[in-house]
Every structure is written in structure tokens, then in C-alpha cells.
Design a protein around this motif. Structure first.
Motif, PDB file in Angstrom:
ATOM      1  N   ALA A   7      -9.141  76.435 -25.393  1.00 27.86           N
ATOM      2  CA  ALA A   7     -10.583  76.679 -25.263  1.00 27.86           C
ATOM      3  C   ALA A   7     -10.837  77.723 -24.170  1.00 27.86           C
ATOM      4  N   ARG A   8     -10.052  77.664 -23.092  1.00 21.70           N
ATOM      5  CA  ARG A   8     -10.229  78.678 -22.028  1.00 21.70           C
ATOM      6  C   ARG A   8      -9.891  80.064 -22.564  1.00 21.70           C
ATOM      7  N   CYS A   9      -8.829  80.155 -23.388  1.00 19.45           N
ATOM      8  CA  CYS A   9      -8.470  81.465 -23.973  1.00 19.45           C
ATOM      9  C   CYS A   9      -9.637  82.006 -24.808  1.00 19.45           C
ATOM     10  N   VAL A  10     -10.219  81.135 -25.643  1.00 22.54           N
ATOM     11  CA  VAL A  10     -11.308  81.572 -26.528  1.00 22.54           C
ATOM     12  C   VAL A  10     -12.547  81.908 -25.695  1.00 22.54           C
ATOM     13  N   ALA A  11     -12.850  81.055 -24.713  1.00 17.96           N
ATOM     14  CA  ALA A  11     -14.050  81.278 -23.886  1.00 17.96           C
ATOM     15  C   ALA A  11     -13.917  82.585 -23.102  1.00 17.96           C
ATOM     16  N   ASN A  12     -12.735  82.846 -22.551  1.00 18.14           N
ATOM     17  CA  ASN A  12     -12.538  84.100 -21.796  1.00 18.14           C
ATOM     18  C   ASN A  12     -12.749  85.303 -22.708  1.00 18.14           C
ATOM     19  N   GLN A  13     -12.238  85.186 -23.926  1.00 18.85           N
ATOM     20  CA  GLN A  13     -12.397  86.272 -24.900  1.00 18.85           C
ATOM     21  C   GLN A  13     -13.895  86.522 -25.177  1.00 18.85           C
ATOM     22  N   ILE A  14     -14.658  85.452 -25.359  1.00 18.60           N
ATOM     23  CA  ILE A  14     -16.088  85.594 -25.684  1.00 18.60           C
ATOM     24  C   ILE A  14     -16.866  86.136 -24.471  1.00 18.60           C
ATOM     25  N   ARG A  15     -16.452  85.717 -23.282  1.00 18.69           N
ATOM     26  CA  ARG A  15     -17.144  86.236 -22.078  1.00 18.69           C
ATOM     27  C   ARG A  15     -16.840  87.720 -21.898  1.00 18.69           C
ATOM     28  N   ARG A  16     -15.586  88.103 -22.190  1.00 19.75           N
ATOM     29  CA  ARG A  16     -15.220  89.533 -22.087  1.00 19.75           C
ATOM     30  C   ARG A  16     -15.946  90.357 -23.148  1.00 19.75           C
ATOM     31  N   LYS A  17     -16.082  89.782 -24.340  1.00 21.27           N
ATOM     32  CA  LYS A  17     -16.673  90.518 -25.461  1.00 21.27           C
ATOM     33  C   LYS A  17     -17.610  89.583 -26.230  1.00 21.27           C
ATOM     34  N   PRO A  18     -18.885  89.578 -25.897  1.00 16.73           N
ATOM     35  CA  PRO A  18     -19.810  88.638 -26.556  1.00 16.73           C
ATOM     36  C   PRO A  18     -19.849  88.798 -28.072  1.00 16.73           C
ATOM     37  N   ARG A  19     -19.558  89.988 -28.580  1.00 12.28           N
ATOM     38  CA  ARG A  19     -19.567  90.186 -30.038  1.00 12.28           C
ATOM     39  C   ARG A  19     -18.188  89.893 -30.657  1.00 12.28           C
ATOM     40  N   THR A  20     -17.499  88.943 -30.081  1.00  9.84           N
ATOM     41  CA  THR A  20     -16.163  88.587 -30.572  1.00  9.84           C
ATOM     42  C   THR A  20     -16.184  88.159 -32.039  1.00  9.84           C
ATOM     43  N   VAL A  21     -15.146  88.560 -32.763  1.00  9.15           N
ATOM     44  CA  VAL A  21     -14.930  88.071 -34.127  1.00  9.15           C
ATOM     45  C   VAL A  21     -13.820  87.019 -34.033  1.00  9.15           C
ATOM     46  N   LEU A  22     -14.194  85.801 -34.377  1.00  2.53           N
ATOM     47  CA  LEU A  22     -13.346  84.631 -34.131  1.00  2.53           C
ATOM     48  C   LEU A  22     -12.841  84.079 -35.464  1.00  2.53           C
ATOM     49  N   GLY A  23     -11.530  83.977 -35.601  1.00  3.21           N
ATOM     50  CA  GLY A  23     -10.942  83.375 -36.795  1.00  3.21           C
ATOM     51  C   GLY A  23     -10.773  81.882 -36.574  1.00  3.21           C
ATOM     52  N   LEU A  24     -11.232  81.076 -37.521  1.00  7.45           N
ATOM     53  CA  LEU A  24     -11.233  79.614 -37.339  1.00  7.45           C
ATOM     54  C   LEU A  24     -10.259  78.927 -38.289  1.00  7.45           C
ATOM     55  N   ALA A  25      -9.603  77.896 -37.790  1.00  2.87           N
ATOM     56  CA  ALA A  25      -8.765  77.029 -38.632  1.00  2.87           C
ATOM     57  C   ALA A  25      -9.445  75.670 -38.722  1.00  2.87           C
ATOM     58  N   THR A  26      -9.173  74.947 -39.783  1.00  2.00           N
ATOM     59  CA  THR A  26      -9.628  73.555 -39.879  1.00  2.00           C
ATOM     60  C   THR A  26      -8.410  72.646 -39.694  1.00  2.00           C
ATOM     61  N   GLY A  27      -8.470  71.407 -40.186  1.00  2.00           N
ATOM     62  CA  GLY A  27      -7.355  70.474 -39.972  1.00  2.00           C
ATOM     63  C   GLY A  27      -7.546  69.719 -38.667  1.00  2.00           C
ATOM     64  N   SER A  28      -6.615  68.815 -38.372  1.00  2.00           N
ATOM     65  CA  SER A  28      -6.775  67.958 -37.184  1.00  2.00           C
ATOM     66  C   SER A  28      -6.472  68.680 -35.882  1.00  2.00           C
ATOM     67  N   THR A  29      -5.521  69.609 -35.909  1.00  2.00           N
ATOM     68  CA  THR A  29      -5.013  70.156 -34.649  1.00  2.00           C
ATOM     69  C   THR A  29      -6.103  70.792 -33.774  1.00  2.00           C
TER      70      THR A  29
END
Ligand code: F6R
Length: 260
Positions: A17-39
Motif C-alpha cells: 500500500a505504501r508503494c501504491v500510495a507513494n506512486q499516487i502522491r508522486r503522480k496524481p494521474r496514476t494509471v493503476l492496474g488492479l488484481a482481484t483474488g484473495s491476496t
């Protein structure tokens, strides 16, 4: 490849979550690829918490799901449309118009796959792709034997994956046999890949993916060729890694200027 071994699922989720949050803070227009499943459930829980408590802003974020079952409507409780909404999207401020998930009811599947690839390209490509790994070593639904250069397409699930995913359905017979999934080649174009793996039951396959040869028999092994892949795992999943202690040492001595 960076291998990050942490104590348990909670630590893996918090780190990712910190990796993703840092990415979004660095670049608010981030394009985020999402996975489903339990993990990634804990990762999404942590992102929701960061949104609520720390104001992590998803208003300019665009999302692309990795895959969707073929032949079940989007309001089916196990469609990945529903699963990702309940696990994540309904609890943060991602704009509905910026959410992309393959249409599992598409009449023309090839056209839908082309449309999906075009949409990823039009959004500027994926900045960070969240991945889980199946017991067969798949990423997305790129099962053993998938082309390592594949693009978004229809893919058959293998019997072990049908069996694994039957935990979400009334019976094994109810699990869809087909999916639309980003290809390995599509995933490899993400600027960063963040794969999470939890549990001793995946330890053997994970060792093949990280330390074995790059092979279509374990499509996660393709991440060995990715320029920026971070594999975040718990102790149990790390059990079969030959270089386990080395990965630990490298992570503990990581220079502060290197990104999380
Ligand atoms: C889900 C996906 C799959 C899963 C994998 C692991 O969108 O693409 O590759 O990430 O099957 O599933 P879990 O996390 O349920 O073990």
C-alpha cells in the motif's frame, strides 16, 4: 527484480500500500492496474484506510483490472466487476468514468480485447500493476503454456485454477471456464509491477517463478525480464527460495534514496 520478504500478510499489505500510495502522491494521474483474488484484499483495505485517514486522493487515478470471467454478467456476485467494487473501488474516490474492466459478456470478444488494449494505450500505459500469482504460476489468467508475448485475449482456465477458484462459487461446476485477461506482454509494459504472494502453498511455484528459468509454464517467471518488478511476499511463501537470506540482506541494506 526486488524481493521483499516480510513477516506476514498484514506487513505485505502495508508495504504494498505504501508503494501504491507513494506512486499516487508522486503522480496524481496514476494509471493503476488492479488484481482481484484473495491476496490483494489487505492491500486494498490499507489503501481505503489511507484514503479515509490520510486523505490519499484517487480522484485523478485511472484503473484497469487485469481480467474478468467470460460469460457471467457484471452484477454476478463473483464477477470481477463486483469483487473489485466491494473490495476497493466503492470505498475510495476513483471516478467511475476512469474505471476499466473487461466486459465478460461482450458479444465480440476479439473486439473487446482490442478495445481494452487501446484504452490502456490511450490512458498512457499502466504506471503500477498490482499482481497476485496463482498456484499454477499464472499472472492475470495467463495459465501455463500462455505466450509470453500475449496481449489481452480470451483464455481458458486450467483445472487447478478452476478448483482453486471454486471456493468463491457454490460448486466447481459453477466456475467459468474462460476469461478475458491482459496478456503477459500487456502486463510487461506496465512501468512497474508489484506482485504479492502469500502462503506456504505457493512457495514451490514462487521459487520456480523467481529463481527458475523464464518459461511459459510459469508465466510469473517473465517478471525476471521486467525492468522494475517488486515481489512482496510473506515468510511462508519464501520458504523454498535458494537466495532467501541474500534477498533479506539486500532489502535491509537498501539505500534510503531508492524508492519503496
Ligand atoms: C486475479 C488474477 C489472478 C490472481 C491469482 C491469485 O485478478 O488475475 O492472477 O491474482 O489467481 O489468486 P489469489 O490471490 O486468490 O490466490
Amino acid at each position: 527484480m526486488e524481493i521483499v520478504i516480510l513477516a506476514d500478510a498484514a506487513a505485505v499489505s502495508a508495504y504494498a500500500a505504501r508503494c501504491v500510495a507513494n506512486q499516487i502522491r508522486r503522480k496524481p494521474r496514476t494509471v493503476l492496474g488492479l488484481a482481484t483474488g484473495s491476496t490483494p484484499a489487505g492491500l486494498y483495505g490499507e489503501l481505503i484506510r489511507l484514503h479515509r485517514e490520510n486523505g490519499l486522493d484517487f480522484s485523478q487515478v485511472t484503473t484497469f483490472n487485469l481480467d474478468e470471467y467470460l460469460g457471467i454478467p457484471r452484477d454476478h456476485p463473483q464477477s470481477y466487476h463486483q469483487v473489485i467494487r466491494q473490495a476497493f473501488l466503492d470505498h475510495v474516490n476513483v471516478q467511475p468514468g476512469r474505471v476499466h474492466i473487461p466486459d465478460g459478456m461482450a458479444k465480440d470478444v476479439d473486439a473487446e480485447c482490442r478495445r481494452y488494449e487501446d484504452a490502456i494505450r490511450a490512458a498512457g500505459g499502466i504506471d503500477i500493476q498490482i499482481l497476485g500469482m496463482g498456484k499454477t504460476g499464472h499472472i492475470g489468467f495467463n495459465e501455463p503454456g500462455s505466450s509470453l508475448g500475449s496481449r489481452t485475449r480470451l483464455k481458458e482456465l486450467t483445472p487447478p485454477t478452476i478448483h482453486d477458484n471454486s471456493r468463491f462459487f457454490p460448486s466447481e461446476a459453477d466456475v467459468p471456464r474462460y476469461s478475458i485477461t491482459m496478456g503477459v506482454g500487456t502486463i510487461m509494459e506496465a512501468r512497474r509491477c508489484l506482485m504479492l504472494v502469500l502462503g506456504a502453498h505457493k512457495a514451490d511455484t514462487l521459487a520456480r517463478a523467481i529463481e527458475g528459468p523464464v518459461t511459459a509454464m510459469v508465466t510469473a517467471s517473465m517478471l525476471q525480464l521486467h525492468p522494475l518488478a517488486t515481489i512482496v511476499i510473506d515468510e511462508a511463501a519464501s520458504e523454498r527460495l535458494e537466495l532467501r537470506e541474500h534477498y533479506r540482506w539486500v532489502f535491509e541494506h537498501k539505500p534510503s534514496w531508492q524508492q519503496e
